[in-house]
Write an enzyme that holds these catalytic residues in place. Structure first.
Site, short mmCIF file in Angstrom:
data_model
loop_
_atom_site.label_atom_id
_atom_site.label_comp_id
_atom_site.label_asym_id
_atom_site.label_seq_id
_atom_site.Cartn_x
_atom_site.Cartn_y
_atom_site.Cartn_z
N GLU A 244 0.84 -1.21 0.00
CA GLU A 244 0.00 0.00 0.00
C GLU A 244 0.87 1.26 0.00
O GLU A 244 0.66 2.19 -0.77
CB GLU A 244 -0.91 -0.01 1.24
CG GLU A 244 -1.61 1.31 1.50
CD GLU A 244 -2.78 1.23 2.48
OE1 GLU A 244 -3.22 0.11 2.80
OE2 GLU A 244 -3.26 2.28 2.89
N ARG A 245 1.87 1.26 0.88
CA ARG A 245 2.71 2.47 1.02
C ARG A 245 3.59 2.68 -0.20
O ARG A 245 3.79 3.81 -0.65
CB ARG A 245 3.54 2.37 2.30
CG ARG A 245 2.66 2.51 3.52
CD ARG A 245 3.35 2.20 4.83
NE ARG A 245 2.33 2.17 5.89
CZ ARG A 245 2.42 1.50 7.01
NH1 ARG A 245 3.49 0.78 7.27
NH2 ARG A 245 1.44 1.53 7.90
#
Ligand SMILES: Cc1cc2nc3c(=O)[nH]c(=O)nc-3n(C[C@H](O)[C@H](O)[C@H](O)COP(=O)(O)OP(=O)(O)OC[C@H]3O[C@@H](n4cnc5c(N)ncnc54)[C@H](O)[C@@H]3O)c2cc1C
Length: 381
Positions: A244-245
């Protein structure tokens, strides 16, 4: 810089395919998607046909079996759709809600949920944050209680992207309140389950995505919908956050670069005191300073991508990149809105939109302070 990551003819061909799709099917409708608060679901099927939705996933489930460099290349192109909300909605599906299922899910779960998700027949959402717990994930309260072969779920989730679009949620719930970090599980919840409902939220930016508050009232799903082992949800979600990051960093950097280019064109045409704004030295200094920050953010992000391509853990570098890219894109948006003057303050200006859209990067998926907190721990403080 870092051309080695994307050096193959396959990368070039893939970029051309994605660019064509973005230019022809997303960008012309960017403002329409803002008004809709999401994209047409049929576009996910189109992305599925183009092979965009399972880039790193096993071909056994319909994935392309590629590596993180392709995911990075894809989102560098997708951000050109001129709608940060749309980019976010797509990346939630490809890199925030499905990695755990691919990594830890049973074959049966992958057949039912991953295969149609890669085809774009189903869309997913990641449901972790709650009204009273965001930064401290271990403080979530949504409870799944076992009743034979069924989980009975009660609770609520907050600020969930793809709320109205999603067919299933990758839900993080408490399955054993006494077991500490071993008391959480990731559970797939189909959004047509009785007892599930939602309310859409009104955001200051990222208008092209549907963000909502989810409610679970005695929602029943099979225990077989658990992703991986019961009690391993917290650890699996921490791993899923890395994807996600990283996708967030790639998108933030590419978005800042696109805005930089647009703003440069604007300043070359905008006449102020009888000459183009770009001819003023102070303007040139701003552009150089911005591009230096963008390049630094990209290189740090590419270092993470390279580690992921090699199959190495990149948690430390990804935390640093998220912190740096989040701050960088906010700074670039602020400089660009200033360079646009009054027009920058209009909703139709890319700089104006970026000003509110980029604000999310330092909050969502772990706020800046959370990244710093993790880094301090990793550095042994
Ligand atoms: C548009 C949008 C989309 C989102 N999409 C999703 C989604 O799809 N799925 C999902 O699960 N969540 C989603 N989120 C939620 C997002 O991940 C959380 O908002 C974020 O993790 C912060 O949690 P919080 O809002 O509860 O803030 P809080 O936890 O209340 O934190 C508030 C502030 O406290 C500070 N802080 C936090 N920890 C520390 C610390 N250790 N030291 C010092 N200061 C600290 C930070 O500045 C932080 O911003 C989304 C949010 C938004 C706004």
């Amino acid at each position: 810089m870092s051309v080695d990551l994307f050096a193959t003819p396959e990368h070039a061909l893939f970029r051309t395919t994605v660019r064509k799709f973005v230019e022809e099917e997303l960008a012309p409708r960017a403002r329409e998607f803002d008004a809709m608060g999401k994209i047409d679901k049929s576009l996910y099927r189109r992305m599925g046909e183009l092979g965009m939705l399972g880039l790193r996933y096993d071909p056994k489930w319909g994935g392309a079996g590629l590596d993180w460099s392709y995911s990075a290349a894809m989102f560098e192109e997708v951000v050109r759709c001129d709608n940060a909300g749309v980019t976010m909605g797509i990346s939630v599906h490809t890199d925030m809600a499905t990695p755990s299922l691919h990594e830890f899910g049973s074959d049966e779960l992958k057949q039912r949920f991953l295969v149609p998700s890669i085809k774009g027949e189903m869309v997913s959402a990641i449901a972790v944050t709650e009204p009273d717990a965001g930064s401290d994930v271990s403080a979530i309260k949504t409870r799944a209680v076992r009743d034979g072969d069924t989980w009975v779920i009660n609770g609520s989730k907050m600020y969930i992207t793809n709320t109205a679009t999603a067919d299933w949620l990758c839900l993080l719930a408490v399955t054993d309140p006494e077991a500490g970090y071993g008391g959480f599980s990731q559970i797939i919840v189909p959004t047509d389950s009785p007892g599930f409902s939602y309310q859409l939220l009104d955001k200051i930016g990222n208008w092209g995505s549907d963000t909502g508050l989810l409610f679970f009232e005695d929602v029943r799903v099979p225990v077989a919908n658990t992703i991986g082992d019961i009690g391993r949800g917290f650890q699996q979600q921490m791993m899923q956050f890395q994807d996600e990051r990283l996708v967030g960093c790639v998108s933030a950097n590419a978005g800042a670069e696109a805005l930089w280019e647009k703003t440069r064109r604007y300043c070359e045409e905008r006449i102020v005191f009888k000459r183009p704004l770009s001819k003023m030295q102070v303007t040139q200094f701003k552009f150089v300073e911005m591009l230096t920050q963008i390049a630094a953010a990209k290189e740090l992000t590419y270092a993470c991508v390279r580690k992921r391509v090699r199959g190495e853990d990149a948690t430390k570098e990804i935390s640093m990149a998220k912190l740096f890219s989040g701050r960088m894109c906010r700074y670039v948006a602020d400089e660009c809105i200033q360079l646009h003057g009054g027009f920058g303050y209009m909703k139709e200006s890319a700089a104006g939109r970026a000003f509110v859209d980029t604000r999310l990067i330092s909050i969502g998926g772990g706020a800046d302070e959370v990244m710093i907190h993790y880094l301090a721990k990793m550095l042994g403080f």
